[in-house]
Each structure stands twice: as structure tokens, then as C-alpha cells.
Design an enzyme around this catalytic site. Sequence first.
Site, PDB file in Angstrom:
ATOM      1  N   CYS A  33       1.745  -1.974  15.595  1.00 25.39           N
ATOM      2  CA  CYS A  33       1.594  -1.774  14.413  1.00 25.39           C
ATOM      3  C   CYS A  33       0.963  -2.946  13.370  1.00 25.39           C
ATOM      4  CB  CYS A  33       2.982  -1.624  13.688  1.00 25.39           C
ATOM      5  SG  CYS A  33       3.116  -1.167  11.892  1.00 25.39           S
TER       6      CYS A  33
ATOM      7  N   CYS B 250       6.650  -7.126   7.024  1.00 27.40           N
ATOM      8  CA  CYS B 250       7.517  -6.470   7.524  1.00 27.40           C
ATOM      9  C   CYS B 250       8.084  -7.606   8.455  1.00 27.40           C
ATOM     10  CB  CYS B 250       7.236  -5.386   8.371  1.00 27.40           C
ATOM     11  SG  CYS B 250       8.369  -4.355   9.529  1.00 27.40           S
TER      12      CYS B 250
ATOM     13  N   CYS C 171       3.591   8.469   0.753  1.00 26.41           N
ATOM     14  CA  CYS C 171       4.182   7.569   1.938  1.00 26.41           C
ATOM     15  C   CYS C 171       4.181   6.214   1.225  1.00 26.41           C
ATOM     16  CB  CYS C 171       3.144   7.451   3.061  1.00 26.41           C
ATOM     17  SG  CYS C 171       3.498   6.404   4.402  1.00 26.41           S
TER      18      CYS C 171
ATOM     19  N   GLU D  86       0.881  -1.090   0.124  1.00 25.10           N
ATOM     20  CA  GLU D  86       0.026   0.189   0.063  1.00 25.10           C
ATOM     21  C   GLU D  86       0.854   1.251  -0.062  1.00 25.10           C
ATOM     22  OE1 GLU D  86      -3.897  -1.782   2.018  1.00 25.10           O
ATOM     23  OE2 GLU D  86      -2.478  -1.062   3.466  1.00 25.10           O
TER      24      GLU D  86
ATOM     25  N   CYS E 205       6.917  -4.800  15.933  1.00 27.73           N
ATOM     26  CA  CYS E 205       6.454  -3.563  16.537  1.00 27.73           C
ATOM     27  C   CYS E 205       4.967  -4.087  17.084  1.00 27.73           C
ATOM     28  CB  CYS E 205       6.209  -2.279  15.945  1.00 27.73           C
ATOM     29  SG  CYS E 205       8.074  -1.773  15.424  1.00 27.73           S
TER      30      CYS E 205
ATOM     31  N   CYS F 192      -0.809   6.076   9.642  1.00 28.51           N
ATOM     32  CA  CYS F 192       0.386   5.081  10.200  1.00 28.51           C
ATOM     33  C   CYS F 192      -0.002   3.961  10.915  1.00 28.51           C
ATOM     34  CB  CYS F 192       1.337   6.111  11.164  1.00 28.51           C
ATOM     35  SG  CYS F 192       2.021   7.389  10.355  1.00 28.51           S
TER      36      CYS F 192
END
Length: 348
Positions: A121, A114, A107, A94, A118, A339
Site C-alpha cells: 500500500c 498511516c 472514499c 486525499e 501493509c 485503492c
Amino acid sequence: MNGTKKDIRKLSQADLEAYFTTIGEKSFRAKQVYEWLWKKNAHQFDDMTNISKNLREQLGEFFQIQPVEVDLLQKSSDGTIKNAVKLHDGNVVESVLIPTESRTTACISSQVGCSLDCTFCATAQLKRMRNLTAAEIVDQVVIIDEESKRFYNKPLSNIVFMGMGEPLLNYNEVIMAIHKITLPEGLGMSPRRITLSTSGIPKMIEKLADENLRINLAVSLHSAREEVRNVIMPFSKKFPLTDLLESLQYWYETTKTRVTFEYIVWGGVNDKKEDVDALVRFCKKIPSKVNIIEYNSIDDPKYKQASPEALEMYINGLESNNIVVNVRRSRGKDIDAACGQLANKTTS
Ligand code: SAH
């Protein structure tokens, strides 16, 4: 057949020159083709009108161009646009266009999923599937630039590596993409308008400093207390804050640009005076500023946005020590474009 053809955008200009020399062509063809690929964003060899038809066909026999495509475009009520970008192998990442009065920011993602963990997230909940190629990173920029012109009548002005993935764990392709974005034979954008955001991998920060790219660096800090950071970002156990600080000092000495710390304040996690004091002490050791970012819920009851009083305490604590602090409002929340919300929800 397609699978056996080499992706031509994996070749450098020197590689292209070598190729043209071996097939008995003039080496200046390399520059022409390179510009079609990286400056004019050609998606097929037939677009390359200053190359003979014969040579275009020959290129098409050996190489392919693998452009990405927008699978789904969603527009938020605040004007933010989120693209689900489909890669040639069917994977989806995305990227987000964030318009404001003065600028439009892209962005962009650097990995499919990933590998970091975290806990707050949404992207971390996807496994890291693969790294993006430089071309796939640049394509996201080109798409958002076109959308910015189409929807907002102005070109893209800024780029942040704050989409999916950890850019410093896809180092080579990210650096190559930054070169293609900034060099005059590529998109020719100013590196000063690019911010790379990392969760904080000290060795790679030092390596990045040595590249002399003149880009900005943001670090997702979220706590300057080791014991707290180790819980909310478990991977950080391998990278103590002292190492992170040393790498940032090296970054500053080498690049003379100050670091931005991204920081979310959560109720009951990092909203006490000792958290503020630790952040102030950390910031005093390195020229920096702090962006306090709003938490975007990922439906985990452990995390909730801190109270306005806790935010005030942070702002006062930082400002009274002459540390610049901005409070950033989230954009695109209604389409999960903010975010930490990028998780390919529409495609899963
Ligand atoms: N891996 C890089 C870039 C991607 S994350 C990094 O960590 O910096 C981009 C930013 O979004 C980071 O600052 C990250 O901490 C933040 N973020 C992650 N989850 C979030 C959430 N749920 N709400 C708000 N920000 C979040």
C-alpha cells in the site's frame, strides 16, 4: 491570535449549551449554532444569520472554525475525482469521489498517512503524521457531496472509510464523525450507506460492534494463511487470525450484519489452491462475502496482479461453497486515486 482560539467543532452540543449558559445566553442558542456547524456546514460565524451580530462577534473572539480546503482537484477519464484536501495546519489528505450509474461513493481518509505497514500500500510508505478530527472527516464528505451535485447532478449516496489511514486507530474521532454524518441534527445520512474498512484490529472491531451504529464493516484480509498475512501485512503478527475471527463472530452476533472481506490476489504470493482453501475455510466460520479487488501497482516488483486463471480458481472455490464473491474493477488509476495509491504524490 488564531492559534489560541478553540476549535468550536470540538465542542458537543452539551458543551455549547454550557458555554451559552455561562455567558448568560439562552441555551437554545446551542442547538442553532450546532446546526450551523454540522447541518449547514457554516465556515464562518457571520454565516449564522439567526444569531445576533453581537453574539457572532463574541463567538469569533473565543472560537474558530477550521474548515479544510481543496488544494487540487483531479478528474480521471472514468469520471473519478480525487481531491487533495489541505488541513488548517498545512497537512494534506486525499479523498475520492467514485461515480457509477446507480450511486456516488465518497472514499475518505481518517489519518494523515498511516501507522500500519501493509507492504503493498502506497499510504503505508508515508509515516502517520496525525489523526484527523471528526470535523476534518465530515468536511471531506461535505466537499464530495457538493462535487457530486455539481458534476453529476445527484447527491452523494455512499461513504467508505477506505482512503488514507486506519480508521480503528483513530477511533474516537471516526465514531464522532459517523455520528455527525448520520444524526438528524447533522447530515442525516443513513448509516447503512457507510462502510468502515479496517486492516483488522480485533479489540477495536469488538468495541465498534458495541456502538450499535448500524454501519457496514469491511476487513482487508488478503490472506487467510497466517504465515502469508504476516509477511504482506507485518503488523498482523500482533493480531492472529484466530483473534480476528473471534472479533468478527462477535461483530456478527452483535450487529447481525455480515462482514465483507477485501482480497487482492497476487501472482506467487497467494494464488495457490491452498490459499483458496484457507479463505473458504475462514469464510465458512463467519457470515461474509468476498470482494476481490484489483491490485494497483505501487512499483514493487514483489507484487503483480495474479493471472486470470488464479482469479477463476478463487471465484470457483468460493462460489462452489456458496460464498458470495464480487470482482471489483479499479477506478481512477490514471490519477493515482485507486485503492492503495493515495500517497500525496502531487504535493510531495
Ligand atoms: N486501513 C484500512 C483502510 C484503507 S485501505 C484498511 O486497510 O482497510 C483501503 C483498501 O485498499 C484496503 O482493502 C487495502 O487493503 C486496499 N489496498 C491497499 N493497497 C492497495 C493496492 N496497491 N491495490 C489495491 N488495493 C489496495
